[in-house]
Each structure stands twice: as C-alpha cells, then as structure tokens.
Write an enzyme that holds these catalytic residues in place. Structure first.
Site, PDB file in Angstrom:
ATOM      1  N   THR A 121       5.163   2.546  -5.827  1.00 48.35           N
ATOM      2  CA  THR A 121       4.621   1.407  -6.552  1.00 48.35           C
ATOM      3  C   THR A 121       3.287   0.989  -5.959  1.00 48.35           C
ATOM      4  O   THR A 121       3.190   0.739  -4.765  1.00 48.35           O
ATOM      5  CB  THR A 121       5.621   0.232  -6.510  1.00 48.35           C
ATOM      6  OG1 THR A 121       6.913   0.753  -6.770  1.00 48.35           O
ATOM      7  CG2 THR A 121       5.263  -0.819  -7.527  1.00 48.35           C
ATOM      8  N   ASP A 136       3.422   6.480  -1.306  1.00 46.88           N
ATOM      9  CA  ASP A 136       4.245   5.348  -1.693  1.00 46.88           C
ATOM     10  C   ASP A 136       4.202   5.325  -3.225  1.00 46.88           C
ATOM     11  O   ASP A 136       3.212   5.743  -3.813  1.00 46.88           O
ATOM     12  CB  ASP A 136       3.612   4.081  -1.108  1.00 46.88           C
ATOM     13  CG  ASP A 136       4.489   2.875  -1.295  1.00 46.88           C
ATOM     14  OD1 ASP A 136       5.698   2.999  -1.082  1.00 46.88           O
ATOM     15  OD2 ASP A 136       3.963   1.807  -1.640  1.00 46.88           O
ATOM     16  N   ASP A 185      -0.569   1.345  -0.434  1.00 43.34           N
ATOM     17  CA  ASP A 185      -1.490   0.283  -0.822  1.00 43.34           C
ATOM     18  C   ASP A 185      -1.443  -0.872   0.170  1.00 43.34           C
ATOM     19  O   ASP A 185      -2.073  -1.892  -0.021  1.00 43.34           O
ATOM     20  CB  ASP A 185      -1.185  -0.211  -2.244  1.00 43.34           C
ATOM     21  CG  ASP A 185       0.233  -0.753  -2.379  1.00 43.34           C
ATOM     22  OD1 ASP A 185       1.016  -0.633  -1.412  1.00 43.34           O
ATOM     23  OD2 ASP A 185       0.552  -1.303  -3.447  1.00 43.34           O
TER      24      ASP A 185
HETATM   25  P1  ADP Z   1       7.424   1.000  -3.354  1.00 41.32           P
HETATM   26  O1  ADP Z   1       8.062   1.568  -2.149  1.00 41.32           O
HETATM   27  O2  ADP Z   1       7.656   1.862  -4.565  1.00 41.32           O
HETATM   28  O3  ADP Z   1       5.982   0.687  -3.182  1.00 41.32           O
HETATM   29  P2  ADP Z   1       8.249  -1.635  -2.643  1.00 41.32           P
HETATM   30  O4  ADP Z   1       8.883  -1.267  -1.335  1.00 41.32           O
HETATM   31  O5  ADP Z   1       6.926  -2.311  -2.602  1.00 41.32           O
HETATM   32  O6  ADP Z   1       8.177  -0.378  -3.634  1.00 41.32           O
HETATM   33  O7  ADP Z   1       9.245  -2.570  -3.420  1.00 41.32           O
HETATM   34  C1  ADP Z   1      10.594  -2.163  -3.584  1.00 41.32           C
HETATM   35  C2  ADP Z   1      11.299  -2.969  -4.653  1.00 41.32           C
HETATM   36  O8  ADP Z   1      11.393  -4.316  -4.245  1.00 41.32           O
HETATM   37  C3  ADP Z   1      10.587  -3.007  -5.975  1.00 41.32           C
HETATM   38  O9  ADP Z   1      10.959  -1.927  -6.793  1.00 41.32           O
HETATM   39  C4  ADP Z   1      11.047  -4.337  -6.569  1.00 41.32           C
HETATM   40  O10 ADP Z   1      12.277  -4.180  -7.216  1.00 41.32           O
HETATM   41  C5  ADP Z   1      11.249  -5.200  -5.347  1.00 41.32           C
HETATM   42  N1  ADP Z   1      10.148  -6.121  -5.071  1.00 41.32           N
HETATM   43  C6  ADP Z   1       9.395  -6.151  -3.936  1.00 41.32           C
HETATM   44  N2  ADP Z   1       8.510  -7.143  -3.975  1.00 41.32           N
HETATM   45  C7  ADP Z   1       8.668  -7.757  -5.162  1.00 41.32           C
HETATM   46  C8  ADP Z   1       8.038  -8.875  -5.815  1.00 41.32           C
HETATM   47  N3  ADP Z   1       7.065  -9.563  -5.230  1.00 41.32           N
HETATM   48  N4  ADP Z   1       8.477  -9.237  -7.036  1.00 41.32           N
HETATM   49  C9  ADP Z   1       9.458  -8.533  -7.640  1.00 41.32           C
HETATM   50  N5  ADP Z   1      10.076  -7.494  -7.079  1.00 41.32           N
HETATM   51  C10 ADP Z   1       9.723  -7.103  -5.872  1.00 41.32           C
HETATM   52 MG    MG Z   2       4.346  -0.290  -2.380  1.00 36.75          MG
END
Ligand code: ADP
Ligand code: MG
Length: 629
Positions: free
Chosen positions: A326, A324, A519
């Site tokens: 972020t 993943d 995570d």
């Molecule tokens: P990744 O797959 O890279 O871990 P996520 O699926 O956790 O990313 O999140 C995808 C997108 O959703 C982020 O890039 C962000 O733009 C948005 N996002 C999700 N949760 C939040 C939050 N609590 N505050 C701000 N943006 C968020």
């Molecule tokens: Mg994530």
C-alpha cells in the site's frame, strides 16, 4: 565545495568558469611550477649553478613534503606525495639531477590539473542541480517589495512570475501556473499549480504567475536538503573505496622491498626512479570518489537522491528487492467503492463520517481515500477529540465522545471488539470500523497498481534482481489480487511492521542483499533493516527523505530501475578505473621500466595517462542516459 546555502546563480552552461577556480593558492602553485621548471631548464643548458637547482627542487618539493607528512601522521597513509618526494630525492642525490627536477615538475603539473578538474567537476555538479534565487518579491498590505531570502519570514506571501524560479517552499494561495519541477523531481513535464498546491524552492514557473505562502526558507527547503545530502555523500564512502585504500597501504612496504632488491641487483638509480613513479598506488584512491560524486549528481538530476557511495555500491550489488504494497506498488488512486453497515444503530453515512473524522490526521494512503469519500458525499467531518495512529493496524480516535477504531481485523481484536464473521474482500481492502466497542461497518477500498509497476518489476529482473517480494499489512486476498498482475516471486500478507523487519532479516539470512522500497508509512523499521532503504515520493514527506538511504522525489516506480542502472554503471566504472586505469597501466609501466625501455622522464609523462583516463571515464557518468523502464 557545494554549499547548502542559497547562492548566486552559477553559469547556465553547467561548467564553472576557470577564473573563479584560480584562487591565490593556485597562482602560487603556478609560480612554483614555472620557477622550478625554468631553473631545471637553465641548469640543463649549463647557465645556472647546481646549488640553484637544489633550491628549486626544495621549493618544488615543499608542498609535496608538507601534504605527504600530514597524510602520514594524521591519516597514517602514504600518498603519491611521499613517492614523488622519494623519487625526486633518489634522482637528485643519485646523480640524475635534471631527470629528478623534470619529473617533479611534471608531477606538480599533473597534480595541479587533477585538482583543478576535481573542483571543476564539483562546481559543474552544483550547476547541474541548479540554484535558488537570492531575493523574493514579497507582498504586504498591497505593497510589493524585493526582500533578500535571508530576511524572509514563514507566512509571508511571495510573488513569482513567468520565467522566474520559486524562492521558497510553500503553498499556492493565488494565481495559476505551470511549474517545471525538474530540479527537484527530474520530471520534465510541467505540473499545473493552483490554490492549495505545494510548490518547491528551485522549481521554475514556465507560464502564469503565483502567490505563494512561505512555509520553508533557505536551509530548510527540500532543495537545500538535497544539496546538503549530495555534499555529504562524499563522506559515506563505498566499501570499494575503503578496500582501495587498504590495498594501497598494504602495497607500500611491498613496493619498497621490491625497489631495494632491484637496486641491489642493478645499482641503477634511473631505473629505481622510473619504478617509483609506476609503483605509487595513489590512483587506487582516486579511482572511486570521482565516480561516486558524478553518479550521485547524475541521479540527483533525475530526482533520485542517493546519500552516499556506500548505497550506490549496495544497490549495484542487491539481488533481492522487497516492495511494500500500500502506497508503494499501489495507491495510484485508492477509493472507497462500497460501504457495508452491520449495525442498525450506526447508519451508513455515519460510519463514513466517523471513520473519516478518525482518519483525518493520518498520512496513510487508505486514510486519504476514506477522507475523500466523505468529502465526495458532502459530509461534515468533525475534528477528532483525540487521535492515535497504531502502526500497521489503523487508527483509534475519539469523535463526539465516541471511541472509533478504523483499520484491519488485528486492530479490532486487540481492542476486544468481536468480529462475528470474516469479511470477504474479493481483492479489495476492507477497512473495519468499530464504534464504542462494536464492529459496525466495513469500507471497501479498491486500490489499483501504479502505472509502470509491471514494467519496473520486469526491468529489475532483467537487471540482475533474482527475487522480488511484496510485503503488506493488508489481507491475503487483496495482496494476491495485486501481486498476480506482477511478476512477484513471494507474497507476505497480514504483517505487522515488526513482521516486515523479520521478512527482510530472513532474506538476508538466506544470503540475499536486500533493497526495500516503501513510502515510509508503517514500513520505516523495514526500510532501516534492509541493506538499502528506498523511499518513494520523498518530495512530499520530509521524514521519508531523512530516513531512507535512497529517496525518490516522485512516486514513479521507474525511478527504482533508473537508480539501479546508475548504481551498476558507477560500480562498473570503478572497476574499470581500478583494473584498466591503474592495474594494467602500472603493470605495463613496471615491466617497461624493468626492461629498460623507458626512463624517468618518459615515465612521468606516461604516468599522466591513467590519471586523465580515470578522470574522463568518471565524469562521463554525469552525462549518461539512463533507462527508467
Ligand atoms: P502495507 O503493508 O500494504 O503498506 P500497512 O501496513 O500500511 O499496509 O497497513 C496495513 C493495514 O492496516 C491496511 O491494509 C489497513 O487495513 C490498515 N490501516 C493502517 N492504517 C490505516 C488507516 N490510517 N486507516 C485505515 N486503515 C488503516
Ligand atoms: Mg505502507
């Protein structure tokens, strides 16, 4: 048994004292072996009559027959016990009485030692992982008193001084200290703790002193959870173990037919007894469990929690690894670097203030960056009236009676907020903010790779991973910006949590065995779908610790490489045990018996070889050095 309760400190040497292992049952066993051995010796010297030898054989066989029959009827499995019983009876009734008795004594001694050793291995695993103190010093109304852990209550202030172990999970409310967290995280470098820092039971204050507000006690602490997981790990058997058991039960009828044929041809009782000793498939069952216990314990010491032999084997065999983005590959220190205001009615500080308020309760790494940016600007961030995390999109909250959306374009689209233009992110992550149905600003978050990410990916490829995939709910531009710095084979951006599951399923359909690293935020379904789900930074989030098959206690990506290496070593050790320890020795033994090179008593001695070899080969895993990239 490893116990999840808080217990007295075991010896620091890592070895359990022999005396504590010599229970009443064990002394009876020793007496039984001595009696049988002595009578066999006296009969051989023609001092005692044969009926006394028969009594001695009966006394010696009693526990073997008992466990043998219990295994047979409750688990439908024929163990060594039955084989030894049959070998002894065949010898005694076939006229090889002394050989039968001696053979039985040797086997009894071997079983006794093996049993003792397994218990010792378990005990030293427990000593390796460590323990939690039984008492705590509690301060109440400026009076300090010593309280047994069982009587501690959440909220009480516990004092810990230099050299002492922290007895509870909690948060620092006074003092400064440097704390060795190795028992939980495997990191040897101490961490500085001050007001507000979380601390964990079982970790050691190396310098300084702390006042800790108790949050979790006894069985609720992370430390106790780890011990409980290691204990339960034995229950989650690896497929090789089940295979070994299946082969063993399948071999038994074959062995008996074989023995009957040999007897009909040779009419040689002594040969049959010798063969019986080598055809017992019992070590097949022994070859894996000790390896798995040892490997799981070794991993726990490095802050890698593996919840069972099953996952060790899966990780050893994985050939695709999915990260993943972020919070896993990134979130080293995400920070808001720029704010664009798109609507004059909502000024820039207000965008940040409202977004931070909405994100206050979110565990998402980007949410933390937003909240931190507001704090840096000295903004007063109100508590939201309502708040909802929308998986993979962002958050929706009501702040000062205004509806605030913070997240990606999909979030805004789903709430019918028009986005007039596509935000150019230039590799940064744009977080869209809408207030009362109007898209009014963008917060740009720069996220950097975790240190060691490149090394970890390279090392995994070196160790047999054929495909490295990165998943993200973020946009393609920022996904590419991160992935280009690593040797990633495949990038999937703009994903919802359910799309992440689909990507994993697709890899599996293409024949990959998939390990997924996340995570636990927005990726729990994908972690569950993968053949092995690996959660990072589990010391922080209990949920991730519970959900994953393998939990890394820190955010160090190198630990994934470490886990993979331990798993591969363990799997190789199992194979060595099965092929060399069991296969080769038994084939040679059977050949030697058929050729008449050895008799029953030599066989009983030689038979100890693979037992000891398998044991030593397995426990050495406890002490191996592992490469963590
Ligand atoms: P990744 O797959 O890279 O871990 P996520 O699926 O956790 O990313 O999140 C995808 C997108 O959703 C982020 O890039 C962000 O733009 C948005 N996002 C999700 N949760 C939040 C939050 N609590 N505050 C701000 N943006 C968020
Ligand atoms: Mg994530």
């Amino acid at each position: 048994m490893i116990s999840a309760t808080v217990e007295a400190q075991p010896s620091q040497s890592g070895e359990a004292g022999l005396r504590s292992l010599m229970t009443r049952g064990r002394w009876i066993e020793v007496a039984r072996i001595l009696f049988t051995g002595l009578v066999a010796l006296l009969y051989w010297q023609q001092i005692v009559p044969i009926w006394l030898l028969w009594i001695a054989v009966a006394v010696g066989l009693y526990p073997l027959v008992k466990t043998g029959l219990i295994d047979l009827f409750t688990e439908r499995k024929i163990g060594t016990e039955i084989f030894v019983t049959i070998a002894t009876l065949v010898a005694v009734f076939g006229g090889e009485t002394v050989a039968g008795a001696v053979l039985m004594v040797i086997i009894l001694i071997a079983e006794f030692i093996a049993d003792l050793n397994t218990d010792r291995a378990r005990a030293s695993i427990k000593a390796l992982i460590g323990s939690v103190p039984q008492t705590a010093i509690v301060r109440e109304d400026n009076i300090e008193r010593v309280v047994p852990i069982a009587d501690l209550v959440v909220g009480q202030i516990v004092l810990v001084r230099t050299g002492e172990k922290i007895p509870v999970d909690g948060v620092v409310v006074g003092g400064l200290a440097s704390v060795n967290q190795a028992p939980i995280t495997g990191e040897s470098i101490p961490q500085d703790k001050a007001d507000g820092s979380p601390v964990f039971a079982g970790t050691i204050v190396e310098a300084g002193a702390l006042d800790i507000k108790t949050e979790k006690v006894g069985g609720d602490t992370i430390f106790s959870r780890i011990i409980a997981l290691v204990e339960n790990a034995e229950a989650e058997q690896a497929p090789v173990q089940k295979l070994a058991d299946r082969v063993a039960s399948w071999l038994i009828p074959v062995v008996f037919v074989f023995l009957i044929v040999v007897f009909l041809v040779t009419r040689d009782v002594s040969k049959i007894v010798t063969l019986l000793i080598f055809t017992s498939p019992a070590e097949l069952g022994l070859a894996t469990p000790i390896v798995m216990i040892a490997a799981i314990a070794r991993a726990a010491r490095s802050g890698i929690l593996i919840k069972g032999g099953l996952y060790l084997e899966q990780l050893a065999k994985a050939d695709a690894i999915v990260f993943d983005k972020t919070g896993t590959l990134t979130a080293n220190k995400p920070a808001v670097v720029r704010i664009d205001s798109l609507d004059r009615t909502v000024p820039e500080p207000d965008i940040l203030r409202l977004a931070a308020s909405a994100d206050r309760r979110s565990a998402h790494p980007l949410a933390k960056a937003v909240v931190e940016a507001a704090a840096r600007e000295g903004l007063l961030v109100p508590e939201p009236d309502s708040y909802e995390q929308i998986q993979g999109r962002g958050v929706r909250a009501t702040v000062e009676s205004r509806v605030v959306l913070v997240g990606n374009p999909a979030l805004l689209r789903e709430h019918n907020v028009p986005i007039a233009f596509a935000v150019q992110s230039g590799g940064q992550t744009p977080v869209h903010v809408a207030v009362d149905g109007k898209f009014c600003g963008v917060l740009y978050i720069a996220d950097t790779l975790r240190p060691g990410a490149g090394h970890a990916v390279a090392a995994l490829k070196e160790h047999g991973i054929r495909r490295v995939v990165m998943l993200t709910g973020d946009n393609r531009a920022s996904a590419d910006a991160i992935a280009n710095q690593l040797g990633i084979d495949e990038i999937q951006a703009d994903l919802m949590p359910e799309d992440k599951v689909a990507v994993i399923a697709d890899l599996q359909n293409r024949g990959f065995k998939v390990a997924m690293v996340g995570d636990g935020v927005n990726d729990a379904p994908a972690l569950a779908r993968a053949d092995i789900g690996i959660a990072m930074g589990a010391a922080g989030t209990q949920a991730a610790l519970e959900a994953a098959d393998i939990a890394l206690m820190t955010d160090d990506l190198g630990k994934i490489v470490g886990a993979r290496n331990i798993a591969r070593r363990a799997y190789r050790t199992v194979q060595e045990n099965l092929w060399v320890g069991v296969g080769v020795v038994h084939v040679l033994g059977i050949t030697a018996a058929l050729m008449g090179w050895i008799g029953p008593i030599q066989a009983a001695f030689i038979h100890l070889g693979p037992d000891v070899a398998v044991f030593l080969n397995s426990v050495k895993l406890l002490r191996i050095k592992i490469e963590e990239a």
